[in-house]
Write a protein that holds these residues in place. Structure first.
Motif, PDB file in Angstrom:
ATOM      1  N   ILE A 194      15.530   2.607  -1.556  1.00 27.96           N
ATOM      2  CA  ILE A 194      14.927   4.055  -2.763  1.00 27.96           C
ATOM      3  C   ILE A 194      15.142   3.016  -4.079  1.00 27.96           C
ATOM      4  O   ILE A 194      13.903   3.122  -5.221  1.00 27.96           O
ATOM      5  N   GLN A 195      16.309   1.853  -4.169  1.00 24.71           N
ATOM      6  CA  GLN A 195      16.456   1.189  -5.682  1.00 24.71           C
ATOM      7  C   GLN A 195      15.425   0.030  -5.619  1.00 24.71           C
ATOM      8  O   GLN A 195      14.514   0.375  -6.732  1.00 24.71           O
ATOM      9  N   GLY A 196      15.200  -0.144  -4.271  1.00 20.17           N
ATOM     10  CA  GLY A 196      13.861  -0.711  -4.160  1.00 20.17           C
ATOM     11  C   GLY A 196      12.734  -0.116  -4.763  1.00 20.17           C
ATOM     12  O   GLY A 196      11.241  -0.797  -5.860  1.00 20.17           O
ATOM     13  N   TRP A 197      12.328   0.786  -4.441  1.00 21.24           N
ATOM     14  CA  TRP A 197      11.040   1.592  -4.343  1.00 21.24           C
ATOM     15  C   TRP A 197      11.031   2.336  -5.615  1.00 21.24           C
ATOM     16  O   TRP A 197      10.052   1.929  -7.138  1.00 21.24           O
ATOM     17  N   ALA A 198      12.311   2.165  -6.458  1.00 18.97           N
ATOM     18  CA  ALA A 198      12.683   2.655  -7.687  1.00 18.97           C
ATOM     19  C   ALA A 198      12.262   1.739  -8.849  1.00 18.97           C
ATOM     20  O   ALA A 198      11.682   1.451 -10.165  1.00 18.97           O
ATOM     21  N   SER A 199      12.264   1.036  -8.278  1.00 17.34           N
ATOM     22  CA  SER A 199      12.104  -0.280  -9.598  1.00 17.34           C
ATOM     23  C   SER A 199      11.381  -2.289  -9.853  1.00 17.34           C
ATOM     24  O   SER A 199      11.417  -2.355 -10.656  1.00 17.34           O
ATOM     25  N   HIS A 200      10.046  -1.608  -8.523  1.00 15.92           N
ATOM     26  CA  HIS A 200       9.874  -2.500  -7.765  1.00 15.92           C
ATOM     27  C   HIS A 200       8.075  -2.957  -8.603  1.00 15.92           C
ATOM     28  O   HIS A 200       7.749  -1.632  -9.065  1.00 15.92           O
ATOM     29  N   ASP A 201       7.668  -3.486  -9.546  1.00 13.73           N
ATOM     30  CA  ASP A 201       6.438  -3.773 -10.390  1.00 13.73           C
ATOM     31  C   ASP A 201       5.845  -4.599  -9.924  1.00 13.73           C
ATOM     32  O   ASP A 201       6.536  -5.827 -10.446  1.00 13.73           O
ATOM     33  N   VAL A 202       4.306  -5.451  -8.872  1.00 13.13           N
ATOM     34  CA  VAL A 202       4.096  -6.482  -8.808  1.00 13.13           C
ATOM     35  C   VAL A 202       2.375  -6.316  -9.843  1.00 13.13           C
ATOM     36  O   VAL A 202       1.789  -6.768  -9.359  1.00 13.13           O
ATOM     37  N   ARG A 203       2.318  -5.055 -10.429  1.00 19.55           N
ATOM     38  CA  ARG A 203       0.366  -5.098 -10.919  1.00 19.55           C
ATOM     39  C   ARG A 203       0.640  -6.101 -11.772  1.00 19.55           C
ATOM     40  O   ARG A 203      -0.881  -6.383 -11.739  1.00 19.55           O
ATOM     41  N   ASP A 204       1.389  -7.626 -12.191  1.00 22.78           N
ATOM     42  CA  ASP A 204       0.758  -8.211 -13.121  1.00 22.78           C
ATOM     43  C   ASP A 204       0.503  -9.388 -11.920  1.00 22.78           C
ATOM     44  O   ASP A 204       0.618 -10.626 -12.472  1.00 22.78           O
ATOM     45  N   GLN A 205       1.188  -9.343 -10.763  1.00 19.50           N
ATOM     46  CA  GLN A 205       0.321 -10.557 -10.236  1.00 19.50           C
ATOM     47  C   GLN A 205      -0.971 -10.288  -8.866  1.00 19.50           C
ATOM     48  O   GLN A 205      -0.642 -10.120  -7.655  1.00 19.50           O
ATOM     49  N   LEU A 206      -1.428  -9.053  -9.079  1.00 19.35           N
ATOM     50  CA  LEU A 206      -2.124  -8.652  -8.311  1.00 19.35           C
ATOM     51  C   LEU A 206      -3.494  -9.076  -8.263  1.00 19.35           C
ATOM     52  O   LEU A 206      -4.730  -8.873  -7.621  1.00 19.35           O
ATOM     53  N   GLY A 207      -3.515 -10.609  -8.771  1.00 14.82           N
ATOM     54  CA  GLY A 207      -5.045 -10.424  -9.711  1.00 14.82           C
ATOM     55  C   GLY A 207      -5.739 -11.930  -8.474  1.00 14.82           C
ATOM     56  O   GLY A 207      -6.525 -12.183  -8.713  1.00 14.82           O
ATOM     57  N   ASP A 208      -5.006 -12.469  -7.818  1.00  8.21           N
ATOM     58  CA  ASP A 208      -5.403 -13.380  -6.764  1.00  8.21           C
ATOM     59  C   ASP A 208      -4.568 -13.227  -5.662  1.00  8.21           C
ATOM     60  O   ASP A 208      -4.639 -14.161  -5.192  1.00  8.21           O
ATOM     61  N   VAL A 209      -5.183 -12.142  -4.655  1.00 10.23           N
ATOM     62  CA  VAL A 209      -4.820 -12.063  -4.002  1.00 10.23           C
ATOM     63  C   VAL A 209      -6.302 -11.966  -2.709  1.00 10.23           C
ATOM     64  O   VAL A 209      -7.064 -12.062  -3.078  1.00 10.23           O
ATOM     65  N   ARG A 210      -6.055 -13.424  -1.651  1.00  9.18           N
ATOM     66  CA  ARG A 210      -6.543 -14.115  -0.781  1.00  9.18           C
ATOM     67  C   ARG A 210      -6.594 -13.415   0.451  1.00  9.18           C
ATOM     68  O   ARG A 210      -7.722 -14.339   1.169  1.00  9.18           O
ATOM     69  N   CYS A 211      -6.515 -12.394   1.012  1.00 13.06           N
ATOM     70  CA  CYS A 211      -7.073 -11.792   2.172  1.00 13.06           C
ATOM     71  C   CYS A 211      -7.328  -9.753   1.735  1.00 13.06           C
ATOM     72  O   CYS A 211      -6.573  -9.669   0.805  1.00 13.06           O
ATOM     73  N   PRO A 212      -8.232  -9.657   2.367  1.00  9.11           N
ATOM     74  CA  PRO A 212      -8.513  -8.404   3.224  1.00  9.11           C
ATOM     75  C   PRO A 212      -7.192  -7.056   2.434  1.00  9.11           C
ATOM     76  O   PRO A 212      -6.211  -7.141   3.315  1.00  9.11           O
ATOM     77  N   VAL A 213      -7.388  -6.076   2.117  1.00  8.14           N
ATOM     78  CA  VAL A 213      -6.163  -5.643   1.654  1.00  8.14           C
ATOM     79  C   VAL A 213      -6.972  -3.620   2.219  1.00  8.14           C
ATOM     80  O   VAL A 213      -7.698  -3.148   1.225  1.00  8.14           O
ATOM     81  N   LEU A 214      -6.903  -3.317   3.043  1.00 12.61           N
ATOM     82  CA  LEU A 214      -6.452  -1.396   2.949  1.00 12.61           C
ATOM     83  C   LEU A 214      -5.607  -1.270   2.558  1.00 12.61           C
ATOM     84  O   LEU A 214      -4.404  -0.646   3.151  1.00 12.61           O
ATOM     85  N   ILE A 215      -6.080  -0.266   1.865  1.00 10.78           N
ATOM     86  CA  ILE A 215      -4.890   0.737   1.250  1.00 10.78           C
ATOM     87  C   ILE A 215      -4.734   2.213   1.524  1.00 10.78           C
ATOM     88  O   ILE A 215      -5.710   2.907   1.560  1.00 10.78           O
ATOM     89  N   ILE A 216      -3.653   3.254   2.631  1.00  6.58           N
ATOM     90  CA  ILE A 216      -3.620   3.938   2.988  1.00  6.58           C
ATOM     91  C   ILE A 216      -2.793   4.731   2.685  1.00  6.58           C
ATOM     92  O   ILE A 216      -1.874   5.001   2.615  1.00  6.58           O
ATOM     93  N   LYS A 217      -3.502   6.421   2.905  1.00 11.48           N
ATOM     94  CA  LYS A 217      -2.966   7.315   1.986  1.00 11.48           C
ATOM     95  C   LYS A 217      -3.066   8.510   2.871  1.00 11.48           C
ATOM     96  O   LYS A 217      -4.200   8.697   3.033  1.00 11.48           O
ATOM     97  N   GLY A 218      -2.603   9.711   2.989  1.00 16.38           N
ATOM     98  CA  GLY A 218      -2.320  10.599   3.162  1.00 16.38           C
ATOM     99  C   GLY A 218      -2.892  11.872   2.505  1.00 16.38           C
ATOM    100  O   GLY A 218      -1.864  11.165   1.378  1.00 16.38           O
ATOM    101  N   ALA A 219      -3.453  12.498   3.006  1.00 17.41           N
ATOM    102  CA  ALA A 219      -3.871  13.586   1.902  1.00 17.41           C
ATOM    103  C   ALA A 219      -2.602  14.184   1.291  1.00 17.41           C
ATOM    104  O   ALA A 219      -3.144  15.021   1.061  1.00 17.41           O
ATOM    105  N   ASP A 220      -2.482  14.809   2.330  1.00 12.82           N
ATOM    106  CA  ASP A 220      -1.200  15.727   2.432  1.00 12.82           C
ATOM    107  C   ASP A 220      -0.180  15.440   1.900  1.00 12.82           C
ATOM    108  O   ASP A 220       0.877  16.109   1.927  1.00 12.82           O
ATOM    109  N   ASP A 221       0.233  13.800   2.252  1.00 10.59           N
ATOM    110  CA  ASP A 221       1.390  13.107   1.231  1.00 10.59           C
ATOM    111  C   ASP A 221       1.459  13.489  -0.233  1.00 10.59           C
ATOM    112  O   ASP A 221       0.951  12.867  -1.180  1.00 10.59           O
ATOM    113  N   PHE A 222       2.930  14.265  -0.295  1.00 11.32           N
ATOM    114  CA  PHE A 222       3.413  14.573  -2.066  1.00 11.32           C
ATOM    115  C   PHE A 222       3.702  13.297  -2.640  1.00 11.32           C
ATOM    116  O   PHE A 222       3.977  13.730  -4.026  1.00 11.32           O
ATOM    117  N   TRP A 223       4.125  12.410  -2.368  1.00  8.69           N
ATOM    118  CA  TRP A 223       5.064  11.566  -2.550  1.00  8.69           C
ATOM    119  C   TRP A 223       4.372  10.532  -3.556  1.00  8.69           C
ATOM    120  O   TRP A 223       4.839   9.854  -4.576  1.00  8.69           O
TER     121      TRP A 223
END
Length: 278
Positions: A194-223
């Motif tokens: 949970i410490q890791g969850w609260a503090s991580h941030d890679v927003r500035d490092q995602l501009g050169d992703v070299r593989c396909p990325v599928l981002i999945i979210k459950g509609a009922d997930d409130f987190w």
């Protein structure tokens, strides 16, 4: 291969640490990473379904969780520590082939970290219920690390897991109890997650992703709010695709393993042409 393909348990040494993983099937490897304070059992329904579709499903216990020992007898406290460990695990266990990587919750955040730092080493990356950056949590979890200061931490982790199931699954008491048991884990490991969850941030490092990325979210997930999911995808750009799953909460691999196997197989096959149906 049938859907009842056997799951076998294995140990491998990563960073000098005895590390447990489940394996099922043969073919393109798929490395699966669990949620905070849990372990590989969350993927026990998905692995045989991946095997049926021509994949080698692999699900590890992160360091300090369940049957894996902590590195240097200390819990990981950042998402990057977990991500680098998963990268070394994939290199050790998937020799000769690029794996697909799936992660949920902190595993989803680990997936974003791997996309930011090692995307060239993966065939595809699938973050589920994770973000490119963490949500502030008050008080900061490190303040609650000592069990004597937070006797409610373990019930909190169990409550957070169970209550975030999708509505159909919440109506099934046996499945609710199964997920509760999967979160009967060490205070130190779960707190570090949970410490890791609260503090991580890679927003500035995602501009050169070299593989396909599928981002999945459950509609009922409130987190994990949908607008933040879509912002995370925008940071990756054309390599990213978002899927919102109806009637699913925080645990797609536990709540709808058949639907997830189909979704991942279709994405990997269409974007890479590498997977083979069984």
């Amino acid at each position: 291969m049938s859907t009842d393909a056997p799951i076998t348990g294995h140990y491998v040494s990563i960073d000098g640490t005895r590390t447990f993983y489940d394996a099922c099937g043969e073919g393109t490897p798929v490395v699966c990473v669990h949620t905070a304070g849990a372990d590989s059992r969350e993927y026990q329904y998905l692995l045989p379904l991946l095997a049926q579709r021509g994949y080698r499903g692999l699900a590890l216990d992160l360091p300090g969780h369940s049957r894996s020992y902590p590195v240097g007898w200390e819990p990981h406290r950042t998402i990057n520590q977990h991500a680098e460990f998963v990268h070394r695990f994939a290199q050790e266990v998937c020799v000769g082939s690029k794996p697909v990587m799936i992660g949920c919750s902190i595993g989803g955040c680990i997936a974003f970290d791997l996309a930011a730092n090692h995307s060239e080493d993966f065939l595809a990356i699938v973050p589920m219920e994770g973000l490119a950056w963490g949500s502030p949590i008050l008080p900061f979890p490190a303040e609650l690390e000592r069990p004597a200061w937070s006797t409610a931490w373990k019930p909190f982790l169990e409550y957070a897991a169970v209550e975030s199931l999708g509505k159909p699954m919440l109506a099934d008491p046996e499945k609710v109890k199964e997920l509760w048991w999967q979160h009967q884990n060490a205070h130190q490991a779960g707190n570090g997650d949970i410490q890791g969850w609260a503090s991580h941030d890679v927003r500035d490092q995602l501009g050169d992703v070299r593989c396909p990325v599928l981002i999945i979210k459950g509609a009922d997930d409130f987190w994990v709010p949908e607008p933040l999911i879509r912002l995370s995808a925008e940071l990756i750009g054309e390599q990213a695709e978002v899927r919102i799953l109806p009637d699913i909460g925080h645990y797609p691999m536990f709540e709808d393993p058949a639907g997830l196997a189909e979704l991942v197989d279709a994405f990997v096959s269409s974007r890479t042409g590498a997977a083979a149906a069984g």
